[in-house]
Design an enzyme around this catalytic site. Structure first.
Site, PDB file in Angstrom:
ATOM      1  N   LYS A  51       0.938  -0.907   0.085  1.00 38.81           N
ATOM      2  CA  LYS A  51       0.096   0.022   0.167  1.00 38.81           C
ATOM      3  C   LYS A  51       0.841   0.984  -0.164  1.00 38.81           C
ATOM      4  O   LYS A  51       1.494   1.515   1.181  1.00 38.81           O
ATOM      5  CB  LYS A  51      -1.024  -0.719   1.519  1.00 38.81           C
ATOM      6  CG  LYS A  51      -2.209  -1.029   1.469  1.00 38.81           C
ATOM      7  CD  LYS A  51      -2.939  -1.353   2.191  1.00 38.81           C
ATOM      8  CE  LYS A  51      -3.541  -1.610   2.582  1.00 38.81           C
ATOM      9  NZ  LYS A  51      -4.805  -1.629   1.789  1.00 38.81           N
TER      10      LYS A  51
ATOM     11  N   ARG B 249      -9.393 -12.309   1.404  1.00 41.23           N
ATOM     12  CA  ARG B 249     -10.255 -13.074   0.626  1.00 41.23           C
ATOM     13  C   ARG B 249      -9.044 -14.641   0.593  1.00 41.23           C
ATOM     14  O   ARG B 249     -10.233 -15.620   1.151  1.00 41.23           O
ATOM     15  CB  ARG B 249     -10.904 -12.480  -0.218  1.00 41.23           C
ATOM     16  CG  ARG B 249      -9.597 -12.012  -1.796  1.00 41.23           C
ATOM     17  CD  ARG B 249      -9.511 -11.736  -2.911  1.00 41.23           C
ATOM     18  NE  ARG B 249     -10.168 -10.292  -2.304  1.00 41.23           N
ATOM     19  CZ  ARG B 249     -10.380  -9.236  -3.540  1.00 41.23           C
ATOM     20  NH1 ARG B 249     -10.982 -10.073  -4.503  1.00 41.23           N
ATOM     21  NH2 ARG B 249     -10.710  -8.648  -2.999  1.00 41.23           N
TER      22      ARG B 249
ATOM     23  N   ASP C 143      -2.352  -7.486  -1.937  1.00 41.94           N
ATOM     24  CA  ASP C 143      -2.869  -6.690  -1.672  1.00 41.94           C
ATOM     25  C   ASP C 143      -4.464  -7.158  -1.213  1.00 41.94           C
ATOM     26  O   ASP C 143      -5.640  -6.874  -0.487  1.00 41.94           O
ATOM     27  CB  ASP C 143      -3.049  -5.640  -1.619  1.00 41.94           C
ATOM     28  CG  ASP C 143      -3.880  -4.284  -0.894  1.00 41.94           C
ATOM     29  OD1 ASP C 143      -3.586  -4.927   0.320  1.00 41.94           O
ATOM     30  OD2 ASP C 143      -3.531  -2.859  -1.159  1.00 41.94           O
TER      31      ASP C 143
HETATM   32  N1  BES Z   1      -8.408  -4.134   3.761  1.00 36.99           N
HETATM   33  C1  BES Z   1      -8.058  -3.522   2.117  1.00 36.99           C
HETATM   34  C2  BES Z   1      -9.627  -2.624   2.099  1.00 36.99           C
HETATM   35  C3  BES Z   1      -9.846  -1.524   2.962  1.00 36.99           C
HETATM   36  C4  BES Z   1      -9.241  -0.544   2.155  1.00 36.99           C
HETATM   37  C5  BES Z   1     -10.076  -1.845   4.314  1.00 36.99           C
HETATM   38  C6  BES Z   1      -9.738   0.674   3.001  1.00 36.99           C
HETATM   39  C7  BES Z   1     -10.252  -0.790   5.296  1.00 36.99           C
HETATM   40  C8  BES Z   1     -10.158   0.636   3.828  1.00 36.99           C
HETATM   41  C9  BES Z   1      -8.228  -5.011   1.720  1.00 36.99           C
HETATM   42  O1  BES Z   1      -7.010  -6.058   2.331  1.00 36.99           O
HETATM   43  C10 BES Z   1      -7.346  -4.528   0.303  1.00 36.99           C
HETATM   44  O2  BES Z   1      -6.742  -4.068   0.483  1.00 36.99           O
HETATM   45  N2  BES Z   1      -8.479  -4.534  -0.513  1.00 36.99           N
HETATM   46  C11 BES Z   1      -7.801  -4.257  -2.124  1.00 36.99           C
HETATM   47  C12 BES Z   1      -8.330  -5.386  -2.927  1.00 36.99           C
HETATM   48  C13 BES Z   1      -8.138  -5.049  -4.195  1.00 36.99           C
HETATM   49  C14 BES Z   1      -6.576  -4.892  -4.432  1.00 36.99           C
HETATM   50  C15 BES Z   1      -8.248  -5.676  -5.207  1.00 36.99           C
HETATM   51  C16 BES Z   1      -8.382  -2.721  -2.112  1.00 36.99           C
HETATM   52  O3  BES Z   1      -9.543  -2.344  -1.600  1.00 36.99           O
HETATM   53  O4  BES Z   1      -7.740  -2.058  -2.900  1.00 36.99           O
HETATM   54 ZN    ZN Z   2      -7.476  -6.064   4.276  1.00 39.71          ZN
HETATM   55 MN    MN Z   3      -5.496  -5.274   1.822  1.00 39.95          MN
END
Ligand code: BES
Ligand code: ZN
Ligand code: MN
Length: 512
Positions: A288, A365, A361
């Site tokens: 991130k 899932r 990321d």
């Molecule tokens: N933990 C994050 C989602 C998240 C984002 C939670 C902001 C709380 C606040 C999750 O693991 C993630 O990183 N999701 C990605 C998915 C993508 C790589 C398909 C996302 O949302 O960008």
């Molecule tokens: Zn996450």
């Molecule tokens: Mn993530």
């Protein structure tokens, strides 16, 4: 938890003595005080209420309020009038918000005692007093664990603890109202547990902490709760390659937590609540990075598991009958090291399905895949998973509404009903099967991410593959609502404890 005592009393405002009186009234076009309040106003308050109403043209509109100090040697020092809006279609959350407003007002005005004089919701004293008590308890919970000195914010007396310590619900039949207050106390203990787990940073809440919390609930409520913690080796034996792949770069060992509630009698329903438990999500090698990635907020990525544990501690106290509830958390960190998953790695989940990790990321899932497969083997009536799964869900629904996907219209309806009386919001989203094309892999059975468009939906579709036996499943994406930067109604800034109250309503609904 809060040191505020809440009690129900048959007293009317006229006969009550104390610091602050909060009165809530529905909107009227020609505003007149109800008889009891008119008497109070004339006999005790030197017509302060009437003066306020005239001066401010108070009509009881939603979000309107007026307040005053009562002069002389009155038995009441201050009064607050809160408008509830139109009476036609009242929503229970109005009571929570109004009691939260009264609580904050009492603390700002250095009141030690507060009396609440609110109308009833649906003529139901138990439900009304529960909502009022929730508003009081939730708004007065302020997390000061990591401050070296108490905060000097506007809602408290400078440098002091909040002043309020006794709230009396007036015009109540204690035998009807007390059970509502007691339920609120049990539920709010769960909400506060979830809030504090979410608000604590990743150096303090680790997979071990989540396991310890489950263990503590099981020891405190050993008559109805049992816990099993599967260590890494046991997860390996079960073939949980998706979960273990996510955890492999961390120095902290993963913990697979299984907490079970059983009422003494034969269960009529068996459920599982599965919570995403990433105590930190760096993104992995798909780190991130950059503004807006919110890496510094990723301690909240265990919000699903925090809500599961919060619901568990509430259910342990409420003890609904004829139920078996499994609380399941695959807890770990998503970190970076030489041991980290490579983007493109192929993992094998515990049902044999192979997954190409095209984005490290999308780790939640992967952990949930093994947790859902495990739950699916327990011969349950329903599984609900809760996860801070996607930023896409926040883009779609904003910060206060959770996304809901379900294979069962009945379960979706039950969640909507539970959320409605909890004052928590969900919006049902489609399980659009044709979007699964995005998750097809050249080399493995599937990939873990699709394109940006419909990202919350493909997240749900990915999870759906791991349910095969259980007749009803719902996925709740709570990435937005588990956290708030600013104080709002009865949540102070920080973890919100969303959606513990919905879960408690949902679970107890299966018992009745
Ligand atoms: N933990 C994050 C989602 C998240 C984002 C939670 C902001 C709380 C606040 C999750 O693991 C993630 O990183 N999701 C990605 C998915 C993508 C790589 C398909 C996302 O949302 O960008
Ligand atoms: Zn996450
Ligand atoms: Mn993530």
């Amino acid at each position: 938890m809060s040191s505020i005592t809440i009690k129900a009393s048959a007293d009317q405002a006229k006969t009550w003595t104390g610091d602050g009186l909060a009165i809530a009234i529905f909107e009227q076009t020609e505003f007149t005080l109800p008889k009891a309040l008119k008497e109070l106003d004339q006999q005790i308050l030197a017509e302060t209420l009437q003066e306020l109403i005239t001066e401010a043209k108070f009509k009881g509109e939603a979000n309107s309020s007026v307040q005053a100090r009562v002069g002389g040697k009155s038995q009441i020092r201050k009064v607050l009038l809160i408008g509830l809006g139109k009476a036609e279609k009242p929503n229970l959350d109005i009571w929570r918000k109004a009691s939260a407003q009264a609580t904050k007002w009492a603390n700002q005005n250095n009141c030690h005692t507060l009396a609440i004089d609110f109308p009833l919701f649906n003529q139901d004293q138990a439900v009304t007093s529960q909502a009022i008590a929730e508003g009081i308890l939730l708004s007065s919970h302020k997390d000061q664990r990591f401050k070296s000195k108490p905060d000097q914010s506007k809602s408290d007396q400078p440098g002091n603890e909040p002043s309020l310590n006794l709230v009396t619900l007036l015009n109540s039949a204690p035998e009807l109202a007390e059970p509502g207050i007691t339920s609120a106390q049990k539920i709010c203990r769960g909400v506060v547990l979830a809030r504090e787990l979410v608000s604590a940073p990743a150096n303090l809440v680790t997979p071990q902490t989540l396991a310890d919390t489950a263990q503590a609930i099981a020891s405190e409520y050993s008559h109805c709760m049992q816990v099993q913690i599967l260590e890494k080796e046991e997860c390996e034996k079960l073939g949980m390659g998706a979960f273990l792949g996510v955890s492999q770069a961390s120095d902290l060992p993963p913990k697979f937590i299984h907490l079970t509630y059983r009422s003494g009698n034969e269960p009529r329903s068996k459920l599982a609540i599965v919570g995403k438990g990433l105590t930190f999500d760096s993104g992995g090698l798909n780190i991130k990075a950059g503004a807006g990635s919110s890496i510094e907020l990723m301690k909240i990525d265990m919000g699903g598991s925090a809500a599961a544990l919060g619901a568990a501690i509430a259910i342990a106290q409420i003890q609904p009958q004829s139920l078996e509830v499994h609380f399941i958390i695959a807890a770990c960190e998503n970190m970076i090291s030489a041991k980290a998953m490579h983007p493109g790695d192929i993992l094998t989940a515990s049902n044999g399905k192979t997954i190409e990790v095209n984005n490290t990321d999308a780790e939640g899932r992967l952990t949930l895949a093994d947790a859902l497969i495990y739950a699916d083997k327990l011969k349950l009536d329903a599984i609900v998973d809760l996860a801070t799964l996607t930023g896409a869900c926040i883009v779609a629904l904003g910060e206060t509404i959770g996304g809901m996907w379900s294979t069962s219209a009945e379960l979706a309806q039950a969640i909507n009903t539970a959320a409605e009386s909890a004052g928590e919001k969900f919006w049902q989203m489609p399980l659009e099967d044709s979007y699964f094309d995005q998750l097809k892999s050249v080399v493995a059975d599937c990939k873990n991410t699709g394109s940006r468009s419909g990202g919350a939906i493909t997240g749900a579709l990915f999870l759906k593959q791991f349910i095969s036996e259980t007749p009803a499943w719902a996925h709740l994406d709570i990435a937005g609502p588990v956290w708030t930067d600013k104080e709002n109604s009865y949540n102070n800034a920080g973890g919100t404890g969303f959606p513990v109250r919905t879960l408690v309503n949902l679970i107890t609904g299966y018992a009745s």
